[in-house]
Design a protein around this motif. Structure first.
Motif, PDB file in Angstrom:
ATOM      1  N   VAL A  68       0.848  -1.192   0.000  1.00 24.16           N
ATOM      2  CA  VAL A  68       0.000   0.000   0.000  1.00 24.16           C
ATOM      3  C   VAL A  68       0.883   1.241   0.000  1.00 24.16           C
ATOM      4  CG1 VAL A  68      -1.693   1.362   1.307  1.00 24.16           C
ATOM      5  CG2 VAL A  68      -1.928  -1.132   1.188  1.00 24.16           C
ATOM      6  N   TRP A  69       0.502   2.210  -0.792  1.00 27.78           N
ATOM      7  CA  TRP A  69       1.153   3.526  -0.790  1.00 27.78           C
ATOM      8  C   TRP A  69       0.167   4.578  -0.296  1.00 27.78           C
ATOM      9  CZ3 TRP A  69       4.600   4.658  -5.668  1.00 27.78           C
ATOM     10  CH2 TRP A  69       5.562   3.630  -5.807  1.00 27.78           C
ATOM     11  N   ILE A  70       0.694   5.575   0.392  1.00 28.55           N
ATOM     12  CA  ILE A  70      -0.059   6.770   0.778  1.00 28.55           C
ATOM     13  C   ILE A  70       0.632   7.951   0.114  1.00 28.55           C
ATOM     14  CG2 ILE A  70      -0.794   8.244   2.686  1.00 28.55           C
ATOM     15  CD1 ILE A  70      -0.643   5.791   4.512  1.00 28.55           C
ATOM     16  N   ALA A  71      -0.126   8.785  -0.592  1.00 34.60           N
ATOM     17  CA  ALA A  71       0.490   9.899  -1.313  1.00 34.60           C
ATOM     18  C   ALA A  71      -0.519  11.023  -1.523  1.00 34.60           C
ATOM     19  CB  ALA A  71       1.017   9.431  -2.666  1.00 34.60           C
ATOM     20  N   PRO A  72      -0.045  12.265  -1.574  1.00 30.75           N
ATOM     21  CA  PRO A  72      -0.934  13.366  -1.962  1.00 30.75           C
ATOM     22  C   PRO A  72      -1.400  13.167  -3.402  1.00 30.75           C
ATOM     23  CG  PRO A  72       1.173  14.177  -1.083  1.00 30.75           C
ATOM     24  CD  PRO A  72       1.332  12.722  -1.313  1.00 30.75           C
ATOM     25  N   LYS A  73      -2.630  13.533  -3.672  1.00 26.66           N
ATOM     26  CA  LYS A  73      -3.134  13.417  -5.041  1.00 26.66           C
ATOM     27  C   LYS A  73      -2.486  14.449  -5.952  1.00 26.66           C
ATOM     28  CE  LYS A  73      -7.534  12.541  -5.511  1.00 26.66           C
ATOM     29  NZ  LYS A  73      -9.007  12.692  -5.385  1.00 26.66           N
ATOM     30  N   THR A  74      -2.013  15.545  -5.367  1.00 21.47           N
ATOM     31  CA  THR A  74      -1.242  16.552  -6.090  1.00 21.47           C
ATOM     32  C   THR A  74       0.222  16.378  -5.718  1.00 21.47           C
ATOM     33  OG1 THR A  74      -3.084  18.112  -6.041  1.00 21.47           O
ATOM     34  CG2 THR A  74      -0.898  19.025  -6.436  1.00 21.47           C
ATOM     35  N   ALA A  75       1.114  16.421  -6.674  1.00 23.18           N
ATOM     36  CA  ALA A  75       2.531  16.176  -6.402  1.00 23.18           C
ATOM     37  C   ALA A  75       3.083  17.156  -5.374  1.00 23.18           C
ATOM     38  CB  ALA A  75       3.331  16.262  -7.696  1.00 23.18           C
ATOM     39  N   ARG A  76       3.707  16.622  -4.335  1.00 23.19           N
ATOM     40  CA  ARG A  76       4.424  17.398  -3.320  1.00 23.19           C
ATOM     41  C   ARG A  76       5.791  16.751  -3.148  1.00 23.19           C
ATOM     42  NH1 ARG A  76       0.753  21.415  -3.574  1.00 23.19           N
ATOM     43  NH2 ARG A  76      -1.275  20.847  -2.683  1.00 23.19           N
ATOM     44  N   GLN A  77       6.843  17.553  -3.091  1.00 20.29           N
ATOM     45  CA  GLN A  77       8.175  16.977  -2.989  1.00 20.29           C
ATOM     46  C   GLN A  77       8.470  16.435  -1.595  1.00 20.29           C
ATOM     47  OE1 GLN A  77      11.542  18.769  -4.778  1.00 20.29           O
ATOM     48  NE2 GLN A  77      10.387  19.794  -6.390  1.00 20.29           N
ATOM     49  N   GLY A  78       7.830  16.971  -0.583  1.00 21.38           N
ATOM     50  CA  GLY A  78       8.073  16.519   0.778  1.00 21.38           C
ATOM     51  C   GLY A  78       7.016  17.038   1.721  1.00 21.38           C
TER      52      GLY A  78
END
Length: 363
Positions: free
Chosen positions: A260-270
């Motif tokens: 499973v991955w968790i990530a912002p739907k909009t690209a964020r570098q950190g």
């Protein structure tokens, strides 16, 4: 310039707008301890150990894999599954033995690892004819989520997870400023992963050289790979949850069963680029995915979690992710990494991502 012996300062507010305080404390053996919390930490220290501390190992380059690996012989004798009464990550009580945290209470603690493979004062390496070597510069830190000896990223609660995010962000900044090229917060959980201290905790490594796998990801994003577009395509069929602009999903290219991955739907570098709303969602989903794994496997799950963020100075197109790699393919079956996978890096995935998301979604 060395840090003060004992100082208290306030970080910016956490994702919910509450101030986060950090107390930096130099332990008797010279290592730094940082205590993060919503309440300023002002307790007096108790007894402390004054053992000599190793200053890291050395790096050697693998010419066929283009990797710099850490050689640290002193880690062979690190603490291994101590009795509950000797928990080194617990608070130090007046009637008990000294621990890594010489205070009777704390909210969240980060300290320099006693058995660090990377160190800012790492010695010069041995000279080996035909093998490139280098000083093992960097940092290895331990992150203790709570004073309680039992728990996980779900049970510590949202308030503590938001403190954790603030601590991670603070350590990213400090380690990048100290010269680390790449910073990796991570958590090993479960006997199957090789965890030697059951107290709920994670770690942070600061690397002087960007690891090979991370460099490949940096290059992929710089060359135009669009993870935000992949998340949009994958949701909702591969999605597990979505909260405040953050997605939790099973990647269609998973390398582990039930990954499973968790990530912002909009690209964020950190973390530093995320909105407060996104940070609240990110913190919440770290707990939710941990809960979901435990419920699915019917026991505390064995997982390897790491945050993958941009290197020092940023990188064009990079997209932050938190990646969970489970070491179980069923409640009673371990996903062993055997010869083909270790020698080639080619994984054999026993559970299709399409089946994994259905199973995890049903929990």
């Amino acid at each position: 310039m060395s840090e003060p012996l004992d100082a208290l300062h306030q970080l910016g507010p956490d994702a919910s707008g509450r101030p986060v305080h950090c107390r930096t404390f130099r332990k008797a053996d010279g290592r730094m301890l940082r205590l993060y919390g919503h309440t300023p930490h002002t307790l007096a220290p108790g007894q402390q150990e004054t053992d000599d501390i190793a200053l890291g190992g050395e790096l050697r380059h693998h010419p066929l894999r283009d990797e710099w690996n850490i050689y640290a012989a002193h880690r062979q004798n690190r603490t291994f599954k101590p009795a509950a009464s000797d928990d080194p990550l617990a608070p130090t009580l007046p009637s008990g033995p000294p621990t890594e945290i010489p205070f009777t209470d704390f909210e969240l603690a980060v300290f320099d690892n006693k058995f660090s493979g990377l160190h800012s004062c790492a010695p010069d390496p041995a000279a080996l004819d035909g093998v490139a070597s280098a000083r093992a510069l960097g940092a290895c830190e331990v992150v203790v989520y709570a004073p309680q000896a039992e728990g996980n990223l779900c049970s510590i609660g949202q308030d503590r997870r938001e403190i954790l995010l603030a601590a991670w962000e603070d350590r990213y900044r400090a380690l990048h400023e100290a010269g680390c090229a790449y910073v990796l917060p991570f958590e090993n959980r479960g006997d199957e992963v090789g965890v030697t201290l059951p107290h709920p905790h994670g770690q942070i490594y600061g690397f002087s050289k960007i690891p090979h796998i991370q460099q490949q990801a940096i290059d992929a994003f710089a060359n135009g790979y669009d993870l935000a577009a992949e998340i949009a395509r994958a949701m909702p069929d591969y999605g597990l949850a979505e909260e405040h602009g953050i997605a939790a999903f099973c990647p269609r290219f998973s390398r582990f069963p039930y990954e499973v991955w968790i990530a912002p739907k909009t690209a964020r570098q950190g973390l530093q680029d995320m909105t407060d709303r996104e940070k609240r969602g990110f913190a919440s989903l770290l707990g939710e995915i941990t809960r979901r794994y435990d419920a699915f496997f019917g026991r505390p799950s064995a997982t390897m979690l790491a945050l993958h963020a941009a290197p020092r100075g940023g990188s064009h197109g990079y997209h932050l992710t938190a990646q969970f790699y489970p070491l179980l393919r069923a409640a009673d079956r371990v996903k062993y990494l055997a010869s083909v996978e270790q020698h080639t890096g080619v994984m054999t995935v026993d559970v299709m991502p399409e089946a994994a998301v259905v199973a995890l979604r049903a929990v």
